[in-house]
Design a protein around this motif. Structure first.
Motif, PDB file in Angstrom:
ATOM      1  N   GLY A 175       0.803  -1.211   0.090  1.00 28.69           N
ATOM      2  CA  GLY A 175       0.009   0.168   0.087  1.00 28.69           C
ATOM      3  C   GLY A 175       0.767   1.332  -0.078  1.00 28.69           C
ATOM      4  N   CYS A 176       0.972   2.070  -1.103  1.00 32.66           N
ATOM      5  CA  CYS A 176       1.655   3.284  -1.299  1.00 32.66           C
ATOM      6  C   CYS A 176       0.702   4.549  -1.238  1.00 32.66           C
ATOM      7  N   GLY A 177      -0.280   4.613  -0.297  1.00 32.58           N
ATOM      8  CA  GLY A 177      -1.038   5.861   0.099  1.00 32.58           C
ATOM      9  C   GLY A 177       0.227   6.504   0.795  1.00 32.58           C
ATOM     10  N   PRO A 178      -0.615   7.902   1.354  1.00 34.85           N
ATOM     11  CA  PRO A 178       0.341   8.720   2.136  1.00 34.85           C
ATOM     12  C   PRO A 178       1.096   8.126   3.282  1.00 34.85           C
ATOM     13  N   VAL A 179       0.685   7.075   3.934  1.00 37.01           N
ATOM     14  CA  VAL A 179       1.222   6.381   5.107  1.00 37.01           C
ATOM     15  C   VAL A 179       2.219   5.460   4.607  1.00 37.01           C
ATOM     16  N   GLY A 180       1.862   4.686   3.582  1.00 39.42           N
ATOM     17  CA  GLY A 180       2.964   3.914   3.007  1.00 39.42           C
ATOM     18  C   GLY A 180       3.935   4.473   2.584  1.00 39.42           C
ATOM     19  N   LEU A 181       3.821   5.507   1.674  1.00 37.88           N
ATOM     20  CA  LEU A 181       4.975   6.314   1.483  1.00 37.88           C
ATOM     21  C   LEU A 181       5.637   7.113   2.628  1.00 37.88           C
ATOM     22  N   ALA A 182       5.187   7.507   3.368  1.00 40.63           N
ATOM     23  CA  ALA A 182       5.817   8.076   4.678  1.00 40.63           C
ATOM     24  C   ALA A 182       6.582   6.673   5.205  1.00 40.63           C
ATOM     25  N   VAL A 183       6.032   5.501   5.368  1.00 42.75           N
ATOM     26  CA  VAL A 183       7.089   4.520   5.957  1.00 42.75           C
ATOM     27  C   VAL A 183       8.004   4.323   4.702  1.00 42.75           C
ATOM     28  N   ILE A 184       7.995   4.567   3.575  1.00 44.01           N
ATOM     29  CA  ILE A 184       9.046   4.340   2.662  1.00 44.01           C
ATOM     30  C   ILE A 184      10.276   5.462   2.757  1.00 44.01           C
ATOM     31  N   ALA A 185       9.851   6.149   2.964  1.00 47.37           N
ATOM     32  CA  ALA A 185      10.755   7.497   3.263  1.00 47.37           C
ATOM     33  C   ALA A 185      11.367   7.418   4.487  1.00 47.37           C
ATOM     34  N   ALA A 186      10.771   6.850   5.567  1.00 49.74           N
ATOM     35  CA  ALA A 186      11.572   6.556   6.874  1.00 49.74           C
ATOM     36  C   ALA A 186      12.494   5.457   6.905  1.00 49.74           C
ATOM     37  N   LEU A 187      12.200   4.449   6.103  1.00 49.94           N
ATOM     38  CA  LEU A 187      12.902   3.149   5.691  1.00 49.94           C
ATOM     39  C   LEU A 187      14.285   3.712   4.928  1.00 49.94           C
ATOM     40  N   ARG A 188      14.109   4.386   4.151  1.00 47.28           N
ATOM     41  CA  ARG A 188      15.092   4.909   3.278  1.00 47.28           C
ATOM     42  C   ARG A 188      16.069   5.951   4.185  1.00 47.28           C
ATOM     43  N   THR A 189      15.580   6.648   5.114  1.00 46.77           N
ATOM     44  CA  THR A 189      16.787   7.139   5.687  1.00 46.77           C
ATOM     45  C   THR A 189      17.226   6.483   7.114  1.00 46.77           C
ATOM     46  N   ARG A 190      16.640   5.431   7.125  1.00 46.79           N
ATOM     47  CA  ARG A 190      17.284   4.300   8.016  1.00 46.79           C
ATOM     48  C   ARG A 190      18.299   3.401   7.259  1.00 46.79           C
ATOM     49  N   GLY A 191      18.216   3.655   6.134  1.00 43.49           N
ATOM     50  CA  GLY A 191      19.311   2.600   5.317  1.00 43.49           C
ATOM     51  C   GLY A 191      18.813   1.182   4.990  1.00 43.49           C
ATOM     52  N   VAL A 192      17.377   0.960   5.247  1.00 42.28           N
ATOM     53  CA  VAL A 192      16.916  -0.285   5.040  1.00 42.28           C
ATOM     54  C   VAL A 192      16.920  -0.612   3.624  1.00 42.28           C
ATOM     55  N   ALA A 193      17.536  -1.957   3.193  1.00 40.90           N
ATOM     56  CA  ALA A 193      17.218  -2.273   1.888  1.00 40.90           C
ATOM     57  C   ALA A 193      17.513  -3.692   1.811  1.00 40.90           C
ATOM     58  N   PRO A 194      16.803  -4.470   0.881  1.00 45.60           N
ATOM     59  CA  PRO A 194      15.984  -3.646  -0.221  1.00 45.60           C
ATOM     60  C   PRO A 194      14.614  -3.215   0.364  1.00 45.60           C
ATOM     61  N   ILE A 195      14.090  -2.272  -0.317  1.00 46.82           N
ATOM     62  CA  ILE A 195      12.566  -1.986   0.139  1.00 46.82           C
ATOM     63  C   ILE A 195      11.771  -2.070  -1.184  1.00 46.82           C
ATOM     64  N   VAL A 196      10.789  -3.139  -0.956  1.00 49.69           N
ATOM     65  CA  VAL A 196       9.758  -3.576  -1.940  1.00 49.69           C
ATOM     66  C   VAL A 196       8.645  -2.923  -1.697  1.00 49.69           C
ATOM     67  N   ALA A 197       7.991  -2.199  -2.673  1.00 54.37           N
ATOM     68  CA  ALA A 197       6.560  -1.631  -2.501  1.00 54.37           C
ATOM     69  C   ALA A 197       5.818  -1.832  -3.352  1.00 54.37           C
ATOM     70  N   ALA A 198       4.615  -2.127  -3.169  1.00 54.04           N
ATOM     71  CA  ALA A 198       3.522  -2.698  -3.976  1.00 54.04           C
ATOM     72  C   ALA A 198       2.130  -1.975  -3.650  1.00 54.04           C
TER      73      ALA A 198
END
Length: 344
Positions: A175-198
């Motif tokens: 889910g990539c609505g506003p909440v899912g997008l905010a989660v993705i942004a926070a994961l990126r700043t934490r250096g989490v990889a890989p991030i799969v979004a659906a």
């Protein structure tokens, strides 16, 4: 003053709202920008159901005042504003003209009052509102108001990621609505990889890639689970369920690799059914996330102001008060809009 209000399920603009007056410990501000939250859209359509569910709950840190849906309901909790006046007996370094945002809570003698849905507490869909001085944060680095207003929704994603505390695992965000997008942004700043979004929405998939997802898939063509097996194999991960539709959580429990964490951040309003056997057999850790802490709100503001999180792609329209009713309808189409900012 003017404000957009909800009354009997309809959003409209009123010109005769009483002017707020700051008391001790309070600051009067002029709203410069306020994002329309998905929870506001949901409350406008399903407010009675949400209030009924709230009455069933116990164990909350505090109970908000009951809301009368047949009276004007003030909303708007994603805001940035200009300081106009500091209330009497208020110790603060804030000065008139300063751009600020705030944790959306008004401290009062009879207890804290959330700035979210209220018959009495003004929100960001009006020209002016009151804030509690101890919770107000100056907006740094010349950040524009329509970006500072997104501090609140980005803090929701940050809080969910902090609860998971990923330590080397990758992540799947469903889910990539506003909440899912905010989660993705926070994961990126934490250096989490890989991030799969659906997500089924092409527009939301594009935003997921811009916010930091490494692999973005259309579930109609490839499920998030198939994409994870392709890039992460069978190793454990953190799954963020940001859809909030019955059946999704059970599907997560069925397909998540053994030892994974599941963080539910999407709000499912209907009854749902899960089979605990899936989670027990694979020893999954499941938890639910809601809101954020004041420190996370401040961290979210800093990340946006420092350029660690780019919220600009999320803003798809900026409107005045008269267009708020239109905006509530327009946000029903994810291909057209992500975040509409109200500028009273």
């Amino acid at each position: 003053m003017r404000a957009a209000v909800l009354n009997s399920g309809r959003v409209f603009v009123r010109d005769d709202i009483a002017e707020p007056r700051p008391g001790a410990g309070q600051v009067l501000v002029r709203v410069k920008a306020c994002g329309i939250c998905g929870s506001d859209l949901h409350f406008a359509r399903h407010g009675a159901e949400m209030l009924a569910l709230g009455r069933q709950m116990s164990g909350l840190p505090f109970q908000a005042d009951e809301v009368d849906l047949a009276r004007d309901v003030h909303m708007g909790h994603e805001f940035a504003a200009e300081v106009l006046e500091v209330g009497p007996d208020t110790e603060t370094d804030l000065s008139p003209g300063e751009l600020v945002t705030s944790f959306p809570l008004l401290l009062a003698e009879n207890g804290p009052a959330p700035i979210v849905y209220s018959n009495t507490v003004h929100g960001g869909y009006g020209e002016r509102m009151l804030l509690s001085a101890p919770l107000v944060l100056p907006v740094p680095n010349g950040l524009p108001a329509h970006h500072a207003a997104l501090t609140e929704p980005m803090a929701v994603g940050l809080h969910a990621v902090n609860l998971a505390a990923p330590t080397g695992e990758g992540a799947v965000v469903l889910g990539c609505g506003p909440v899912g997008l905010a989660v993705i942004a926070a994961l990126r700043t934490r250096g989490v990889a890989p991030i799969v979004a659906a997500d089924f929405s092409p527009a939301r998939r594009r935003l997921a890639g811009r916010l930091g997802a490494h692999h973005v898939v259309d579930p109609a063509a490839e499920t998030g689970w198939a994409a994870w097996r392709r890039v992460g194999g069978d190793r454990r991960l953190v799954v963020f369920e940001a859809v909030g539709v019955p059946g999704v959580l059970n599907d997560v429990l069925r397909h998540a690799p053994a030892g994974s964490q599941v963080v539910v951040v999407g709000v499912c309003m209907g009854d749902d059914v899960i089979n605990p056997y899936f989670a027990v057999t694979k020893q999954l850790a499941v938890r639910f996330a809601f809101g954020y802490e004041p420190a996370e709100f401040a961290e979210s503001l800093r990340a946006i102001a420092d350029g660690d999180v780019d919220v600009a792609p999320l803003v798809t329209a900026r409107v005045g008060l008269d267009d708020v009713p239109w905006a509530f309808d327009a946000l029903g189409d994810p291909e057209e809009h992500c975040k509409i900012i109200v500028e009273p």
